[in-house]
Design an enzyme around this catalytic site. Structure first.
Site, PDB file in Angstrom:
ATOM      1  CB  SER A 179      87.167  28.598  79.712  1.00  0.00           C
ATOM      2  OG  SER A 179      86.418  29.935  80.210  1.00  0.00           O
TER       3      SER A 179
ATOM      4  CG  ASP B 244      83.129  31.516  73.059  1.00  0.00           C
ATOM      5  OD1 ASP B 244      82.612  31.711  73.836  1.00  0.00           O
ATOM      6  OD2 ASP B 244      84.745  30.296  72.977  1.00  0.00           O
TER       7      ASP B 244
ATOM      8  CG  HIS C  30      83.374  29.083  76.135  1.00  0.00           C
ATOM      9  ND1 HIS C  30      84.191  28.972  76.269  1.00  0.00           N
ATOM     10  CD2 HIS C  30      83.797  28.603  77.432  1.00  0.00           C
ATOM     11  CE1 HIS C  30      84.893  29.893  77.664  1.00  0.00           C
ATOM     12  NE2 HIS C  30      84.603  29.166  78.199  1.00  0.00           N
TER      13      HIS C  30
END
EC number: 3.1.2.12
Length: 284
Positions: free
Chosen positions: A150, A228, A262
Site C-alpha cells: 500500500s 480490494d 487489502h
C-alpha cells in the site's frame, strides 16, 4: 557507529526475529525496526530485503502478520521492517488523522516548514537505515531488495526508481501506484510537499519516475487483490503503473488476484512468491 538497543528477540525458523530501537538523526526521534536474522548471518554476509509497511502500521504488522520468516529462512535473507513515520515529535496536527502524520510518513522528505525537520522518511529508508544495518549486521550491501504494501508499496517503488542500482529488485503488494492522482496521495503531498508545488510531487510518484528510469535492469513484481476496497475507491491505480512501465520500457509483472482484499491475509498468501522473485536477482 550508531547505537542500537534490542527490544525483543524470538527464535523463528532457525533464525531470530528481533526488534531494535535507535536514535534517528534524519527523523529527530527514537525509532524501531524489526529484523529477521537468518542462521546464515552468523557467518555472513547475507542478502538484505527491506519491507515498507502501509498507513497506520508500525514495525509490528509485518513481523507478526506477514509470515515472512519462513521464506527469509529458506533463502537466507536478512529482512528489515522499519516503522512508517517519526513518532512523538509533538507537531501540531500529527495525530489528527490516520492517513497523515503519525503512521503515514509516505516515504517522502517533507519540504513544508512544519514537517521538514522530522518527516524525512525517504532519506531515513534509503540512507540512514541501510547504514545502520550494514554497521550492525553481516549483510552483503551489493545484494539488497525492497518491497512493501500500500503506502509502503509506493515507498518501495519510488526508492528503487530514484536510486538506480541500490536495490537489485523491487516488489509490492497493492501499492499506491500514482499518488499525485489519488485522494491519499494528494492529501499527503499537499501537506508534506506543498499544495502549490505540484511539480515536486512527481519526484515521489512511481508512475512519473518509471517513465524516465535510466539504470540497471529492474523487473517490478506487483500483486493486487481484485476484491480490494481501496482499488475500487481509486486509491491504488494499478492501470496507471502498467501504462507508465510500458512507456518507460521497464518490465512489470502485474498479477491481479481474484477475491483477495487489502489485508495481510492477502499478503501472506503470496509472500513466498515475492521472496522467490528477489532471490532470482540476487543470483544474477
Amino acid at each position: 557507529m550508531v547505537s542500537i538497543t534490542e527490544e525483543s528477540s524470538n527464535k523463528s525458523f532457525g533464525g531470530w526475529q528481533k526488534v531494535y530501537s535507535h536514535d534517528s538523526k534524519e527523523l529527530g526521534c527514537r525509532m524501531k525496526f524489526g529484523v529477521f536474522i537468518p542462521s546464515e548471518a552468523e557467518t555472513g554476509p547475507v542478502p538484505v530485503v527491506y519491507w515498507l509497511s502501509g498507513l497506520t502500521c508500525t514495525e509490528q504488522n509485518f513481523v507478526t502478520k506477514a509470515g515472512a520468516q519462513q521464506y527469509a529462512a529458506k533463502h537466507g535473507f536478512l529482512v528489515v521492517a522499519p516503522d512508517t513515520s517519526p513518532r512523538g515529535c509533538n507537531i501540531e496536527g500529527e495525530e489528527d488523522s490516520w492517513d497523515f502524520g503519525t503512521g503515514a510518513g509516505f516515504y517522502v522528505d517533507a519540504t513544508e516548514e512544519k514537517w521538514k525537520k522530522n518527516y524525512r522518511m525517504y532519506s531515513y529508508i534509503t540512507q540512514e537505515l541501510p547504514a545502520i544495518i550494514t554497521e550492525n549486521f553481516k549483510v552483503a550491501s551489493d545484494k539488497a531488495a525492497i518491497m512493501g504494501h500500500s503506502m509502503g508499496g509506493h515507498g518501495a517503488l519510488i526508492c528503487a526508481l530514484k536510486n538506480p542500482g541500490q536495490y537489485k529488485s523491487v516488489s509490492a503488494f497493492s501499492p499506491i501506484c500514482n499518488p499525485i492522482n489519488c485522494p491519499w496521495g494528494v492529501k499527503a503531498f499537499s501537506g508534506y510537499l506543498g499544495a502549490d508545488k505540484k511539480d515536486s510531487w512527481k519526484e515521489y510518484d512511481a508512475c512519473e519516475l518509471v517513465k524516465k528510469y535510466n539504470g540497471p535492469p529492474l523487473e517490478i513484481l506487483v500483486d493486487q487483490g481484485k476484491a480490494d476496497n481501496f482499488l475500487t475507491q481509486g486509491q491504488l491505480l494499478p492501470d496507471a503503473l502498467v501504462t507508465s512501465c510500458a512507456a518507460g520500457g521497464v518490465p512489470l509483472i502485474m498479477r491481479m488476484q481474484e477475491e483477495y482484499d487489502h489485508s495481510y491475509y492477502f499478503i501472506s498468501s503470496f509472500m513466498g512468491d515475492h521472496f522467490d522473485h528477489h532471490a532470482k536477482f540476487f543470483k544474477s
